[in-house]
Every structure is written in structure tokens, then in C-alpha cells.
Design a protein around this motif. Structure first.
Motif, PDB file in Angstrom:
ATOM      1  N   VAL A 165       0.840  -1.204   0.000  1.00 24.55           N
ATOM      2  CA  VAL A 165       0.000   0.000   0.000  1.00 24.55           C
ATOM      3  C   VAL A 165       0.874   1.253   0.000  1.00 24.55           C
ATOM      4  O   VAL A 165       0.549   2.257  -0.638  1.00 24.55           O
ATOM      5  N   ALA A 166       2.010   1.199   0.694  1.00 27.72           N
ATOM      6  CA  ALA A 166       2.925   2.340   0.693  1.00 27.72           C
ATOM      7  C   ALA A 166       3.482   2.588  -0.712  1.00 27.72           C
ATOM      8  O   ALA A 166       3.598   3.736  -1.157  1.00 27.72           O
ATOM      9  N   LEU A 167       3.837   1.518  -1.423  1.00 27.99           N
ATOM     10  CA  LEU A 167       4.302   1.673  -2.800  1.00 27.99           C
ATOM     11  C   LEU A 167       3.211   2.265  -3.686  1.00 27.99           C
ATOM     12  O   LEU A 167       3.480   3.123  -4.536  1.00 27.99           O
ATOM     13  N   ALA A 168       1.971   1.806  -3.489  1.00 28.23           N
ATOM     14  CA  ALA A 168       0.853   2.343  -4.272  1.00 28.23           C
ATOM     15  C   ALA A 168       0.674   3.834  -3.999  1.00 28.23           C
ATOM     16  O   ALA A 168       0.416   4.624  -4.923  1.00 28.23           O
ATOM     17  N   ALA A 169       0.834   4.230  -2.730  1.00 26.99           N
ATOM     18  CA  ALA A 169       0.707   5.650  -2.385  1.00 26.99           C
ATOM     19  C   ALA A 169       1.836   6.462  -3.016  1.00 26.99           C
ATOM     20  O   ALA A 169       1.606   7.537  -3.584  1.00 26.99           O
ATOM     21  N   ALA A 170       3.064   5.954  -2.913  1.00 30.47           N
ATOM     22  CA  ALA A 170       4.222   6.690  -3.437  1.00 30.47           C
ATOM     23  C   ALA A 170       4.181   6.808  -4.955  1.00 30.47           C
ATOM     24  O   ALA A 170       4.567   7.843  -5.519  1.00 30.47           O
ATOM     25  N   LEU A 171       3.722   5.756  -5.634  1.00 34.68           N
ATOM     26  CA  LEU A 171       3.662   5.755  -7.100  1.00 34.68           C
ATOM     27  C   LEU A 171       2.379   6.385  -7.627  1.00 34.68           C
ATOM     28  O   LEU A 171       2.210   6.526  -8.834  1.00 34.68           O
ATOM     29  N   ARG A 172       1.461   6.725  -6.696  1.00 32.38           N
ATOM     30  CA  ARG A 172       0.127   7.218  -7.056  1.00 32.38           C
ATOM     31  C   ARG A 172      -0.555   6.232  -8.008  1.00 32.38           C
ATOM     32  O   ARG A 172      -1.088   6.604  -9.079  1.00 32.38           O
ATOM     33  N   ALA A 173      -0.517   4.980  -7.609  1.00 29.51           N
ATOM     34  CA  ALA A 173      -1.108   3.906  -8.410  1.00 29.51           C
ATOM     35  C   ALA A 173      -2.625   4.039  -8.448  1.00 29.51           C
ATOM     36  O   ALA A 173      -3.249   4.637  -7.561  1.00 29.51           O
ATOM     37  N   ASP A 174      -3.221   3.456  -9.471  1.00 28.02           N
ATOM     38  CA  ASP A 174      -4.676   3.507  -9.601  1.00 28.02           C
ATOM     39  C   ASP A 174      -5.362   2.644  -8.562  1.00 28.02           C
ATOM     40  O   ASP A 174      -6.479   2.952  -8.140  1.00 28.02           O
ATOM     41  N   CYS A 175      -4.719   1.562  -8.149  1.00 28.90           N
ATOM     42  CA  CYS A 175      -5.279   0.738  -7.074  1.00 28.90           C
ATOM     43  C   CYS A 175      -4.207  -0.220  -6.568  1.00 28.90           C
ATOM     44  O   CYS A 175      -3.157  -0.408  -7.205  1.00 28.90           O
ATOM     45  N   CYS A 176      -4.490  -0.818  -5.422  1.00 32.32           N
ATOM     46  CA  CYS A 176      -3.620  -1.838  -4.834  1.00 32.32           C
ATOM     47  C   CYS A 176      -4.465  -3.078  -4.596  1.00 32.32           C
ATOM     48  O   CYS A 176      -5.495  -3.012  -3.908  1.00 32.32           O
TER      49      CYS A 176
END
Length: 622
Positions: free
Chosen positions: A179-190
Motif C-alpha cells: 500500500v505504501a508503494l501504491a501511495a508513493a507511485l500514485r497507483a490507480d489501485c492496490c
């Protein structure tokens, strides 16, 4: 094209065949036009095996060496999954936590993430590669150079390399990494892949007819995760809530859609200090509150059900409910309502008090006390989870401001205190200053309008690993709760439910109340030993520990503004002759302490009472 972060747990990558199956799933997502970062745990029981090896070598291995050891498990998984993807013709690269740039605080075995350097990942994604990341681990800069080496480096042409240290994130660390990687990359979802089909209304091992939820809010998931629902770790949900990351929990074995964990829409926030954001987001207050307390009601099953059943027939919406530890054969129950409902609530309480007493041999009659001159002040924030000093800091702040606490109620993301109405402004000002909060909104209770929570209760949870600690005869003056919980926080002891009794006794000319709280079973003895010195300093009575308890809780954002929810829960327990030892509530949670032997029955009874059961049995891997 979407950027997706996927996480696979140890069961999902537990064998060569399962790793190959994961590779096929990843390839399918890439073929659909998505960019993927894949976070994996160690294979199967690898971590348990490494811990066992360490214990065979040392009875007390250093935390640094444990991090060095345990971090190897994920390296096996990421290398094998990258190879499997490459065999399918999909470019992939494996990266450890250090290589991917997960920078943590310098705390071995339980580090929190400070920031994530995304440049290297982004470069590989732009090249069309799947980035396979080792979950559970990161890197930190060590304590630094010694004086001798620093002196030597000053005369050297080459500057010294930084002393980097491998760290691990603790239990649930791979969820947190993803989830931290998703937040840092501004991913569309995790997407979190696991061995169950999503978030269930209860643990299917204890409630076989538990049902799958199609969606749940982050606040509800935070409560359930912190109560022991092991599908998601609370730290992962905390990051999703703070950074607005959409989470999907799905099965590794099917293509079913799973459960969407709905994050609130938030303004963009800095990734720096990712897991060390302010623990408190808001200071709230409610001056439209009045308190009703019933003292010396019988301590037996059905009393709370009868009381709140009568209250619900009058369509009265109750806010806080607390019931502390019993004394002899009686107990006290207190609750708050809006001020315009006080007369009706008082009339109901006065009418039912003698009925509750019945023919019992209680020497003193039940007594009803009301107080319209109160206010509720609260601190709220997902960052409070796992930080034992936050509640203590609130109590200290109120004590320093000369504010006495009349009631305490806690949840995973909120601590509420009832204080004198005249103290409300002073309390708010002090709390805003302490927690660096610039707004203090008035909380307005209303019927839930959330389209995501049509039912008042979405899920129930049971914690069989708690103990109750009670301190008798605490002087009723500002600062007592602060001293108690400061001492526990200094020992890193996290406290769950905190309840202050309503009954006041005069001992040696000083009014006194009891304070009870729950802790993890493993912390009970340490909590008692810590408090023995405190009670001697402030002049309390004894410290009593009970390890044979269970905490059962119901969670749902639809509770607020729906009278009768608590009554249904208490009635479900009464029908099974389950006595309630403690009660604590928040806007979205009701928790009861019961006998440990009755915990599973209590869970099943509440689950059934709110219509959460279904005919489809969830298959749970052995």
C-alpha cells in the motif's frame, strides 16, 4: 493504462506451481494494458522456519541479526517470480526493499516507512518491465561513523559510504509495503491477493456462515483489522486511508472480484514521513450531550438488553455507552444522549431501575444520575494505531489544562472524553495545540447516508488474546489518567478499551473511581508491575488482572443515527445467558468484554442477530 500494485502472501507463492500460477495472473493483467508492481511475501512457512533456526542458535537473538535473517525469505520469492515471468516472455526485474528505495526509521523488526524513492521503479516500468518487490523490508542509515573512522575519512579523497542497515516492518509488513508503494507511485489501485475471497463479515473458522462483503469503508476496515481480522494489517489500511489508495482484497485462486476497501477522497499529501504523519488528524467536540448513569444495577445477563431495549422503544439515539468493572453483585452503566432527549431518557431509566433490581439481595437501591452540563471532546486519526502514547498525551493535555475527565471511550481511531461543559473550550484549545490541529469541528450525529454501509453492522470480530487490568479507588481529580497511561506508554504497552467507572466513593475524604482497561494478554503482567509503582505514588487501591476474558465487537458506519443497534446486540448476548463485564462504544463500534469461554458463542450470536449469516459456506484453506 492503469498502474496497479499487486501483493501476494506466503500461501500464494508457497510452491513452484503457485509461483507459476501467480506469474500467469500477473501476465494477464499486463496483457490487459496495465503496468504492474508486484509485492510478494516469503514462501509459505519460510519465515517461521527462519525464526526456529534463530531460536536454536540463540535464546535471545539480536533484533538487527533477525532482520538480516528474515529479509532473506522474500529475496527467494522475488527472484523465482521474476524468473517465472521471464519464462513466459514478460520482462521483469526483482528488487529488494533497499533496491526499491523503501527508507525506514532506524527500528529493527518494527520499522515504519519514512519515504520511498520511486525513480528506479518508474524507470523499469517505463521500459515495460514488471517490478517484483520484496515485501516486509526496507533500509535505513545506520548510527554513523565512529570518531576514528570519521577522522580517517577527513584525510581521504574518497568520502565514506553510508552505513546502511536492513530493517523489517513487523507483522503484516508485506501489506504495508504494497500500500505504501501504491501511495508513493500514485497507483490507480492496490490489489491484495490472499487465501480467502475477500473481507468477510466474521472469521469463517469461527462463524461458518460468514459472508463476503462487496465493499467496506476504510474506517470500518481499520476497526476490524485492529480487532483481529487478519486479512489486512491495520498499518496498510491506515496508509490507504491517509493517501486515498483504493484497496481490493481478492482470492489468489479465483477470478472473483473480491472486496473493495473504499478510501476517502483526499487532497494530495507529501509522501515524506509516510508512516510518521501526525497521529491525530482532528480534534472534535460535541456540546449537545447529556449523561445518564444507572448505579448499582445487578451484575447479571440481560440487564443492558432490558435497559437499552426500553430506550430503543422510545426511539432515543444513544451516543456513548460505558459499563465498567463490577463491584460485588452490582455494576454501573452510563450513556449519553442529545440534550433534548434527556428528560425522556431519564424517565425511562428511572422507571426501569427498580425493575432491573427485582428481588435481588442488593443492599442499596439502584440510583439514576443525570448531568446536562457536559461536553464530549475527541481526538481522531488513523495514525493512532500502534502508538501507545497518544491517549496518554491526550489525558496529560487535559490534566495540564485543569480539565477533569468524567467518562472515557476509545476505538482504534478515536479517543473520546466527557468533561464539564464549562471546560470544553479550554480542552479544545489545549488539544489543538498539543496535536498541532488547526480545526476542531462540531460533531453532528445524524442518520447514516453512506451508500457503502446500508446495514448498521457490517462485520463482527472476536479477540481472545486480551486481559483486563483494573485499578481500584483512583483519586477523582485531573491528572490521574495521565499518570497511569503515561507510565504504560513508556513501557510501550498498548491499551485498548479504557473505561472509568461512574460510581464515586469517598475514601479518606477523597472522591475515588475505578479505571479499567484491556491490553494484549502478553502485556498484562508487565502492565501490572508498571502500575504498582504508580498507584503507590498517587494513592490508589489495588491492581487486579483478569486473563480469562474475550472482547467481541460489532462494526459499521451505519450505526450512527440508528436507535436500537446497541439494544439488539445486548439482547443477542442475553438470549445466550452471556453476562457483559464491560462496554465501550464509538460512533461505528460497540465492544463488550465477556467471559473467555463464551467468546465464540457471543461472536456467533451477534453475527446472527444482525442478519449477517448466509447459506453459502466460505471455503477456508487448512
Amino acid at each position: 493504462m492503469a498502474l496497479i500494485v499487486q501483493k501476494y502472501g506466503g500461501t500464494s507463492v508457497g510452491s513452484v506451481e503457485r509461483i507459476q500460477s501467480v506469474a500467469q495472473r500477473v501476465l494477464k493483467a499486463v496483457s490487459a494494458g496495465n503496468s504492474l508492481v508486484v509485492v510478494v511475501s516469503a514462501m509459505g512457512k519460510t519465515t517461521d522456519g527462519l525464526v526456529k533456526l534463530a531460536k536454536e542458535i540463540s535464546t535471545n537473538p539480536s533484533r538487527r541479526e533477525m532482520d538480516m535473517l528474515l529479509s532473506t525469505g522474500e529475496q527467494v520469492s522475488i527472484a523465482l517470480l521474476s524468473m517465472a515471468l521471464q519464462e513466459l516472455g514478460q520482462p521483469a526485474i526483482s528488487l529488494t526493499g533497499a533496491q526499491v528505495g523503501i527508507v525506514t526509521e532506524a527500528e529493527h523488526t518494527r520499522a515504519r516507512i519514512l519515504r520511498i524513492e520511486t525513480e528506479r521503479m518508474q524507470r523499469h516500468l517505463n521500459a515495460g518491465k514488471v517490478v517484483v518487490v520484496a515485501g516486509f523490508q526496507g533500509i535505513t542509515v545506520g548510527a554513523g561513523l565512529t570518531d576514528a573512522s570519521a577522522q580517517q575519512s577527513s584525510t581521504s579523497k574518497n568520502p565514506p559510504l553510508p552505513e546502511l542497515e536492513i530493517t523489517t516492518l513487523g507483522r503484516g509488513g508485506s501489506d504495508t509495503s504494497a500500500v505504501a508503494l501504491a501511495a508513493a507511485l500514485r497507483a490507480d489501485c492496490c490489489e491484495i491477493y490472499t487465501d480467502v475471497p475477500g473481507i468477510l463479515t466474521a472469521d469463517p473458522r469461527l462463524v461458518p456462515d460468514a459472508q463476503l462483503m462487496d465493499r467496506i469503508t476504510c474506517d470500518e476496515m481499520l476497526e476490524l483489522a485492529s480487532l483481529g481480522a487478519k486479512v489486512l494489517h491495520p498499518r496498510a489500511v491506515e496508509i490507504a486511508r491517509n493517501y486515498g489508495v483504493p484497496l481490493i482484497v481478492r482470492s489468489s485462486w479465483t477470478d472473483e472480484p473480491g472486496t473493495l476497501v473504499v478510501a476517502p477522497a483526499l487532497q494530495p499529501r507529501a509522501i515524506e514521513g509516510l508512516e510518521l504523519v501526525h497521529p491525530v488528524d482532528a480534534v472534535e467536540f460535541d456540546t449537545d450531550q447529556a449523561k445518564v448513569a444507572l448505579l448499582r444495577v445487578p451484575d447479571r445477563p440481560g440487564v443492558a438488553a432490558r435497559l437499552f431495549g426500553e430506550i430503543s422503544t422510545q426511539n432515543l439515539d444513544v451516543d456513548l455507552i460505558i459499563q465498567s468493572i463490577h463491584e460485588s453483585v452490582t455494576n454501573d452503566i452510563a450513556f449519553t444522549v442529545s440534550k433534548n432527549a434527556l428528560k425522556k431518557a431519564e424517565a425511562v431509566a428511572a422507571a426501569i431501575a427498580p425493575v432491573l433490581r427485582g428481588n435481588t439481595n442488593i443492599p442499596e437501591a439502584a440510583e439514576v444520575m443525570v448531568d446536562a452540563q457536559i461536553a464530549k471532546v475527541s481526538i481522531a486519526g488513523a495514525g493512532m494505531i500502534g502508538r501507545p502514547g497518544v491517549a496518554a498525551q491526550m489525558f496529560t493535555t487535559l490534566a495540564d489544562a485543569g480539565v477533569n475527565i468524567q467518562m472515557i471511550s476509545t476505538s482504534e481511531v478515536k479517543v473520546s472524553c466527557v468533561v464539564d461543559a464549562d471546560d470544553c473550550d479550554r480542552a479544545i484549545t489545549a488539544l489543538c495545540s498539543t496535536f498541532d490541529v488547526r480545526t476542531s469541528p462540531m460533531h453532528r450525529r445524524q442518520a447514516s447516508e453512506s451508500k457503502f454501509s446500508p446495514a448498521p453492522v457490517r462485520g463482527v470480530a472476536l479477540d481472545l488474546n486480551q486481559a483486563r487490568v483494573a485499578i481500584r479507588y483512583v483519586p477523582d481529580r485531573p491528572g490521574m489518567a495521565a499518570k497511569i497511561f503515561q507510565a504504560l506508554a513508556k513501557q510501550n504497552i498498548s491499551v485498548d478499551m479504557i473505561i472509568q467507572s461512574q460510581r464515586c466513593r469517598i475514601v479518606d475524604g477523597t472522591p475515588r473511581r475505578d479505571i479499567a482497561f484491556t491490553v494484549a494478554s502478553g502485556d498484562a503482567e508487565a502492565a501490572k508491575n508498571t502500575l504498582l509503582a504508580v498507584i503507590e505514588e498517587i494513592g490508589c487501591g489495588e491492581v487486579v488482572v483478569d486473563n480469562a476474558i474475550a472482547k467481541v465487537s460489532a462494526v459499521g458506519t451505519g450505526m450512527e443515527g440508528q436507535p436500537g443497534v446497541a439494544a439488539r446486540l445486548f439482547e443477542a448476548l442475553a438470549q445466550h445467558k452471556i453476562n457483559i463485564q464491560m462496554i465501550a462504544t464509538s460512533e461505528i463500534k460497540i465492544s463488550c468484554v465477556v467471559d473467555q469461554d463464551q467468546g465464540v458463542t457471543a461472536l456467533q450470536a451477534i453475527h446472527s442477530a444482525f442478519g449477517l449469516s448466509g447459506s453459502q459456506k466460505i471455503q477456508v484453506p487448512a
